[in-house]
Structure formats: structure tokens, C-alpha cells
Write a protein that holds these residues in place. Structure first.
Motif, mmCIF file in Angstrom:
data_model
loop_
_atom_site.group_PDB
_atom_site.id
_atom_site.type_symbol
_atom_site.label_atom_id
_atom_site.label_comp_id
_atom_site.label_asym_id
_atom_site.label_seq_id
_atom_site.Cartn_x
_atom_site.Cartn_y
_atom_site.Cartn_z
ATOM 1 N N UNK A 74 35.734 3.671 -3.496
ATOM 2 C CA UNK A 74 35.587 4.776 -4.438
ATOM 3 C C UNK A 74 34.940 5.938 -3.686
ATOM 4 N N UNK A 75 35.230 7.151 -4.123
ATOM 5 C CA UNK A 75 34.935 8.354 -3.340
ATOM 6 C C UNK A 75 33.459 8.712 -3.205
ATOM 7 N N UNK A 76 32.568 8.099 -4.002
ATOM 8 C CA UNK A 76 31.157 8.471 -3.929
ATOM 9 C C UNK A 76 30.274 7.231 -3.933
ATOM 10 N N UNK A 77 29.052 7.352 -3.374
ATOM 11 C CA UNK A 77 28.132 6.214 -3.358
ATOM 12 C C UNK A 77 27.366 6.083 -4.672
ATOM 13 N N UNK A 78 26.793 4.907 -4.886
ATOM 14 C CA UNK A 78 25.971 4.638 -6.060
ATOM 15 C C UNK A 78 24.729 3.869 -5.629
ATOM 16 N N UNK A 79 23.696 3.905 -6.496
ATOM 17 C CA UNK A 79 22.424 3.274 -6.159
ATOM 18 C C UNK A 79 21.965 2.266 -7.205
ATOM 19 N N UNK A 80 21.703 2.746 -8.421
ATOM 20 C CA UNK A 80 21.290 1.890 -9.543
ATOM 21 C C UNK A 80 22.434 1.862 -10.551
ATOM 22 N N UNK A 81 23.020 0.720 -10.783
ATOM 23 C CA UNK A 81 24.214 0.703 -11.637
ATOM 24 C C UNK A 81 24.609 -0.712 -12.069
ATOM 25 N N UNK A 82 25.469 -0.733 -13.061
ATOM 26 C CA UNK A 82 26.214 -1.939 -13.432
ATOM 27 C C UNK A 82 27.688 -1.650 -13.147
ATOM 28 N N UNK A 83 28.345 -2.543 -12.450
ATOM 29 C CA UNK A 83 29.772 -2.428 -12.173
ATOM 30 C C UNK A 83 30.488 -3.581 -12.867
ATOM 31 N N UNK A 111 27.958 -0.236 0.794
ATOM 32 C CA UNK A 111 28.695 -0.109 2.060
ATOM 33 C C UNK A 111 28.409 1.231 2.727
ATOM 34 N N UNK A 112 28.554 1.231 4.042
ATOM 35 C CA UNK A 112 28.534 2.480 4.779
ATOM 36 C C UNK A 112 29.692 3.351 4.311
ATOM 37 N N UNK A 113 29.555 4.645 4.504
ATOM 38 C CA UNK A 113 30.595 5.608 4.173
ATOM 39 C C UNK A 113 31.868 5.247 4.948
ATOM 40 N N UNK A 114 33.040 5.160 4.280
ATOM 41 C CA UNK A 114 34.261 4.819 5.005
ATOM 42 C C UNK A 114 34.569 5.775 6.154
ATOM 43 N N UNK A 115 34.087 7.006 6.046
ATOM 44 C CA UNK A 115 34.339 7.987 7.108
ATOM 45 C C UNK A 115 33.568 7.670 8.378
ATOM 46 N N UNK A 116 32.583 6.760 8.290
ATOM 47 C CA UNK A 116 31.815 6.361 9.476
ATOM 48 C C UNK A 116 32.315 5.061 10.089
ATOM 49 N N UNK A 117 33.350 4.474 9.493
ATOM 50 C CA UNK A 117 33.895 3.206 10.005
ATOM 51 C C UNK A 117 34.897 3.509 11.116
ATOM 52 N N UNK A 231 31.311 1.541 -2.936
ATOM 53 C CA UNK A 231 31.932 0.358 -3.539
ATOM 54 C C UNK A 231 33.376 0.298 -3.063
ATOM 55 N N UNK A 232 33.843 -0.899 -2.680
ATOM 56 C CA UNK A 232 35.203 -1.023 -2.166
ATOM 57 C C UNK A 232 35.850 -2.331 -2.607
ATOM 58 N N UNK A 233 37.149 -2.279 -2.851
ATOM 59 C CA UNK A 233 37.957 -3.456 -3.140
ATOM 60 C C UNK A 233 38.580 -3.940 -1.835
ATOM 61 N N UNK A 234 38.666 -5.245 -1.673
ATOM 62 C CA UNK A 234 39.013 -5.821 -0.366
ATOM 63 C C UNK A 234 40.461 -6.308 -0.286
ATOM 64 N N UNK A 235 41.019 -6.248 0.926
ATOM 65 C CA UNK A 235 42.294 -6.908 1.256
ATOM 66 C C UNK A 235 42.091 -7.665 2.560
ATOM 67 N N UNK A 236 42.390 -8.951 2.547
ATOM 68 C CA UNK A 236 42.235 -9.724 3.783
ATOM 69 C C UNK A 236 43.286 -10.824 3.924
ATOM 70 N N UNK A 237 44.453 -10.633 3.291
ATOM 71 C CA UNK A 237 45.553 -11.586 3.457
ATOM 72 C C UNK A 237 45.985 -12.288 2.187
ATOM 73 N N UNK A 238 45.185 -12.209 1.140
ATOM 74 C CA UNK A 238 45.489 -12.842 -0.145
ATOM 75 C C UNK A 238 45.793 -11.765 -1.189
ATOM 76 N N UNK A 239 46.960 -11.817 -1.840
ATOM 77 C CA UNK A 239 47.211 -10.868 -2.926
ATOM 78 C C UNK A 239 46.189 -11.034 -4.048
ATOM 79 N N UNK A 240 45.770 -9.917 -4.605
ATOM 80 C CA UNK A 240 44.787 -9.924 -5.689
ATOM 81 C C UNK A 240 45.017 -8.690 -6.544
ATOM 82 N N UNK A 241 44.719 -8.808 -7.842
ATOM 83 C CA UNK A 241 44.841 -7.695 -8.769
ATOM 84 C C UNK A 241 43.461 -7.320 -9.299
#
Length: 274
Positions: A74-83, A111-117, A231-241
């Protein structure tokens, strides 16, 4: 186990209108992709796509997996939250992916900013809410676990050396939608909830540990507490929705005289009282 999370009980009264959708059900324009071996923003095999109001993670356009672990941020970071979100492990696992990735996905946070990966960095420095479904052997395989690429957490009063800490959840079959919730209180308490049950709690997420490789050394400051992140959703070889991804900010105006006051806020931000 009943849903109990210290310091967050008042969050139960949050109005539905206060929850903010991170996924609009139509597109992922508010999200940023980063896949191992590719630059930020590149997803040549259309790994992350939207169909039928669902974010789908697929590999049908891959010639070979080649450790192309991916994350959709997601495009912005978060600190205190419910997801809150729902996920479903589905489809055929790629047989050229590592064996541990079968019926395995996750949501990364702090997570670190994706732009720093870096292009050849395999995993983001982050904490993972690991999502699993049962295997065909019938053995217990809980979901909602914690894994720690490039990070450490305090569990049972001390830094736990394990890369993953297993939750107390039930085992859920592939193909079944599961409701998940993550409660993050900055650099203090983190709570994992599966289908309404609290299944894991730990504290003090911080940079450290191993697993992540080829990162910028300036980013990996071991011992630094993580008070916010992406916050990021992952892909590592298994399809997921994924669907119904939404967030409730727990940081805001705590002055009850202000119209912006909410009883569920955990951290004060006086600037939001205006």
C-alpha cells in the motif's frame, strides 16, 4: 482462545464508517509492486491482478519462478492501527518454487519503504503475518504465525531467535476464505487474530535477525525499534486471493471536546483535533 488484546478494547466500538478500504475492489492503483530480480513498480508477469473484486496472486504467465518473491505495498506507511482482510489459499502451487512455499503466503507490515528495496533483495526488512492452509497429510498447520525477515520480536519476555513463531490457530483447508486481523501498536504490542480468535501476541518489533539478503546495509540498523512501516501482500509461488482489505487508524484526536475525538484511539495526535 477469546479475543483479548491489552489496550485495544475500546477499538471494538469503532463505527463502520471509520474503517478505510485499502483496496477499492476495482484496481491496485494505490499499491506499489516490488518483485525480486525486478525494479520497483515492475510486474512483467502480471502477478498481482484484480478480478471479481479480489486481488489475485497468480503465476500462470511465469516461464520459471526463479525466486521471484513479490510483494504488493500500500502506498503509505502506518503506525497504530487495526488491519482486517480475508484471504484464501487457492490453486496450484508452482512446483519450481521452494517447497516451504506450498499453501503459504503472508501479509508484511512495519516494512521498509518499497522504494528502498534493492533489485536483488529477496525479502523486505519487515514483520510477516504468515498465512497457511492445511496440507494433504492431515497434520495440524496453524495460520496467523509470525515470521521475521530482517527483524526480531520479543516473545514471552525476550527476543525469540526463531524465524517463525507458530500461532494457536486451527488448521484451515485450502480454498476456504479466512478472516484475519492484525492489531499493531507502534513499536509495542502486536496481536494476530484469526476468525475472531486471538492466536498470537508479541512486542517490540525491531530490525535484526537474518533471512533477508542483498539489502542496503544503511537500512538494516539492528536493534532499531520499528514504530511504523508499509503493509504488503505477498507472492512466493502459491496462488492466493485477498479481499475486503481495510484499516482503522488508532492514532488521532483524544480530546473528547473535539468533533474528531474517537474513543478507540490509542495514541494521541493533537493536530487532528483541529
Amino acid at each position: 482462545m477469546a479475543t483479548v488484546y491489552t489496550g485495544c478494547a475500546t477499538a471494538q466500538v469503532a463505527a463502520k464508517k471509520d474503517w478505510v478500504p485499502l483496496f477499492n475492489g476495482k484496481d491496485i492503483n494505490d499499491w506499489i509492486v516490488k518483485i525480486h530480480h525486478h525494479d520497483v513498480g515492475e510486474d512483467p508477469a502480471n502477478t498481482f491482478r484484480v478480478e471479481d473484486g479480489i486481488i489475485k496472486v497468480r503465476y500462470d504467465k511465469y516461464n520459471k519462478f526463479n525466486e521471484q518473491y513479490g510483494h504488493l505495498y500500500y502506498k503509505q506507511p502506518f503506525s497504530y492501527y487495526r488491519l482486517k482482510f480475508e484471504y484464501r489459499i487457492t490453486g496450484e502451487w508452482r512446483k519450481d518454487a521452494p517447497s516451504y512455499t506450498i499453501r503459504n503466503s503472508g501479509v508484511m507490515f512495519h516494512s521498509q519503504d518499497p522504494k528502498t528495496i534493492l533489485k536483488e533483495q529477496d525479502w523486505p526488512i519487515s514483520v510477516e503475518f504468515q498465512l497457511l492452509s492445511g496440507l494433504d497429510d492431515g497434520k495440524p498447520r496453524p495460520t496467523g504465525n509470525m515470521c521475521s525477515p530482517g527483524t526480531d520480536v520479543v516473545y514471552n519476555g525476550k527476543i525469540d531467535p526463531r524465524h517463525c513463531i507458530e500461532s494457536s490457530s486451527k488448521t484451515y483447508p485450502a480454498g476456504e476464505w479466512v478472516s484475519a486481523e492484525l492489531i499493531v501498536l507502534g513499536d509495542s504490542l502486536v496481536t494476530h487474530i484469526i476468525n475472531g480468535d486471538t492466536v498470537l501476541q508479541y512486542s517490540k518489533p525491531q530490525i535484526g535477525g537474518g533471512v533477508a539478503n542483498n539489502f542496503d546495509p544503511a537500512i538494516k540498523q539492528d536493534g532499531k525499534l520499528l514504530s511504523e512501516g508499509f503493509i504488503a501482500l505477498q507472492s512466493e509461488g502459491q496462488p492466493v486471493d485477498f479481499r475486503n482489505v481495510e484499516i482503522l487508524n488508532l492514532e488521532g484526536c483524544m480530546d473528547s471536546a473535539s468533533p474528531n475525538y474517537r474513543s478507540y484511539y490509542i495514541k494521541s495526535d493533537a493536530s487532528k483535533c483541529k
